[in-house]
Design a protein around this motif. Structure first.
Motif, PDB file in Angstrom:
ATOM      1  N   PHE A   1      -2.471  -2.786  -7.071  1.00 27.36           N
ATOM      2  CA  PHE A   1      -3.070  -1.592  -6.468  1.00 27.36           C
ATOM      3  C   PHE A   1      -3.750  -1.947  -5.141  1.00 27.36           C
ATOM      4  O   PHE A   1      -3.608  -1.223  -4.150  1.00 27.36           O
TER       5      PHE A   1
ATOM      6  N   MET B   1      -2.899  -0.521  -1.307  1.00 26.43           N
ATOM      7  CA  MET B   1      -3.855   0.105  -0.403  1.00 26.43           C
ATOM      8  C   MET B   1      -3.894  -0.606   0.950  1.00 26.43           C
ATOM      9  O   MET B   1      -4.058   0.026   1.996  1.00 26.43           O
TER      10      MET B   1
ATOM     11  N   LEU C   1      -7.277   7.754   1.907  1.00 28.60           N
ATOM     12  CA  LEU C   1      -6.761   7.032   0.747  1.00 28.60           C
ATOM     13  C   LEU C   1      -7.586   7.317  -0.499  1.00 28.60           C
ATOM     14  O   LEU C   1      -7.049   7.342  -1.613  1.00 28.60           O
ATOM     15  N   ALA C   2      -8.896   7.548  -0.323  1.00 28.86           N
ATOM     16  CA  ALA C   2      -9.707   7.939  -1.481  1.00 28.86           C
ATOM     17  C   ALA C   2      -9.277   9.304  -2.004  1.00 28.86           C
ATOM     18  O   ALA C   2      -9.258   9.543  -3.217  1.00 28.86           O
TER      19      ALA C   2
ATOM     20  N   ARG D   1       3.130   6.416  -4.526  1.00 26.52           N
ATOM     21  CA  ARG D   1       2.651   7.309  -5.577  1.00 26.52           C
ATOM     22  C   ARG D   1       3.578   7.258  -6.784  1.00 26.52           C
ATOM     23  O   ARG D   1       3.149   7.413  -7.910  1.00 26.52           O
TER      24      ARG D   1
ATOM     25  N   PHE E   1      -5.733   8.538  -3.778  1.00 30.13           N
ATOM     26  CA  PHE E   1      -5.628   7.610  -4.903  1.00 30.13           C
ATOM     27  C   PHE E   1      -6.934   7.406  -5.656  1.00 30.13           C
ATOM     28  O   PHE E   1      -6.999   6.558  -6.536  1.00 30.13           O
TER      29      PHE E   1
ATOM     30  N   ARG F   1     -11.485   4.281  -6.036  1.00 31.27           N
ATOM     31  CA  ARG F   1     -11.258   2.838  -6.081  1.00 31.27           C
ATOM     32  C   ARG F   1     -10.380   2.368  -4.923  1.00 31.27           C
ATOM     33  O   ARG F   1     -10.344   1.178  -4.609  1.00 31.27           O
ATOM     34  N   ALA F   2      -9.672   3.293  -4.262  1.00 33.60           N
ATOM     35  CA  ALA F   2      -8.874   2.917  -3.092  1.00 33.60           C
ATOM     36  C   ALA F   2      -9.750   2.494  -1.932  1.00 33.60           C
ATOM     37  O   ALA F   2      -9.298   1.776  -1.033  1.00 33.60           O
TER      38      ALA F   2
END
Length: 326
Positions: free
Chosen positions: A272, A276, A119-120, A326, A123, A126-127
């Motif tokens: 957001f 996540m 996920l980092a 996305r 996105f 901050r994910a």
């Protein structure tokens, strides 16, 4: 979609590489525990520490998101147990112990080994904050609950006195000796206080953290192969495929629904962060649960097949969901 696949294909391909390397004997089976130890005790803690120390504490531990995910985990456990636990006089049912371990793989995504880096990469850094919160919930709460239910199996059909509380305490002790929560907590302390590591120490942490993603993904594949080799039973498709589908479809839907309800109730649910959480819930089941099932004498063949099915199907389901967000 092309941008999503450019990230997800290499991630799942590394899992396949680990599986093929173990299957073909290029990676000896006796080496797999060593890989697991390297990832769990060295590389992954360093990666989680780096993420944790580089973001604000409120972004790392959001009480609202933690509450949503914990409630979804609780509901997932009881829904899966209720859906799969049945008499097994004919040899094809699922007893309470195995229903509890099935619930664990249904509610416990592979957030540590796969989710945080994936996920980092998709996105941005901050994910990692919301996903790290899910790691804490699953290691401390979800695992403890499922092991307590598994221990109560003896009270409803076993041959010895049940000790579900002792099982829960044992699981809690195991969680406290797991280095991942401590790495997250230490990173949070550094983030809150502004402390900095000395240069050489920071470089060591960076080198180990950089090794976490490829080695962890490779190890997932090897662990899946090993779990299949140590399966002692043949599991009917009806006993494992529905649980994999619950993991990949119902879990993220439940997290999203609870998030929407919390937002309507006036709680501060960051869009957001909720996205996540949903994507973390859509990850395949945690591969190391098969080792835990083997240790507790559960049907590790069934657990291995659930994990394998969820990992295989997640390439499509997770990629589609990530593309939608996305």
């Amino acid at each position: 979609m092309e941008a999503i696949l450019a990230v997800t294909i290499p991630f799942f391909a590394l899992v396949l590489c680990g599986y093929l390397a173990a299957w073909r004997g290029v990676l000896p089976e006796m080496a797999i525990p060593g890989l697991n130890i390297f990832v769990l005790f060295f590389a992954l803690p360093c990666m989680l520490f780096r993420f944790g120390s580089s973001m604000p504490f409120a972004q790392l531990i959001d009480p609202t998101l933690i509450g949503i995910y914990a409630l979804s985990a609780l509901m997932m456990v009881f829904v899966t147990v209720a859906a799969t636990w049945r008499r097994h006089d004919d040899g094809h049912g699922v007893d309470l112990k195995n229903a509890a371990f099935g619930a664990l793989v249904a509610a416990f995504p592979n957030s540590g080994f796969m989710g945080v880096p994936l996920l980092a990469a998709l996105f941005g850094d901050r994910a990692a904050g919301p996903v790290i919160g899910t790691v804490l919930i699953d290691l401390i709460f979800t695992s403890t609950l499922c092991l307590a239910i598994a221990q109560s199996h003896l009270a409803v059909g076993g041959t010895a006195p049940a000790h579900p509380i002792a099982g829960a305490l044992r699981s809690m002790r195991g969680a406290m000796t797991n280095p991942l929560p401590w790495a997250i907590a230490l990173g949070a302390v550094f983030a809150a206080t502004g402390l900095q590591l000395p240069g050489p120490v920071a470089q060591i942490i960076k080198m180990l953290a950089d090794a976490a993603t490829p080695v962890a993904l490779f190890t997932i594949g090897a662990v899946l192969w090993r779990a299949g080799q140590h399966a002692h039973t043949r599991t009917p498709v009806i006993n494992y495929l529905p649980v994999a589908l619950i993991k990949l479809l119902i879990h993220p839907l439940l997290v999203w629904s609870l998030g929407m309800l919390a937002r309507k109730a006036g709680l501060p649910v960051p869009p957001f962060g909720l996205a996540m959480l949903v994507l973390a819930a859509a990850l395949p089941s945690a591969s190391n649960v098969s080792l835990l099932a083997e240790r507790y004498g559960a049907d590790n063949g069934r657990i291995a097949r659930i994990i394998m099915a969820s990992t295989t199907l997640a390439f499509v389901s997770f990629s589609l969901l990530a593309w939608a967000f996305r």
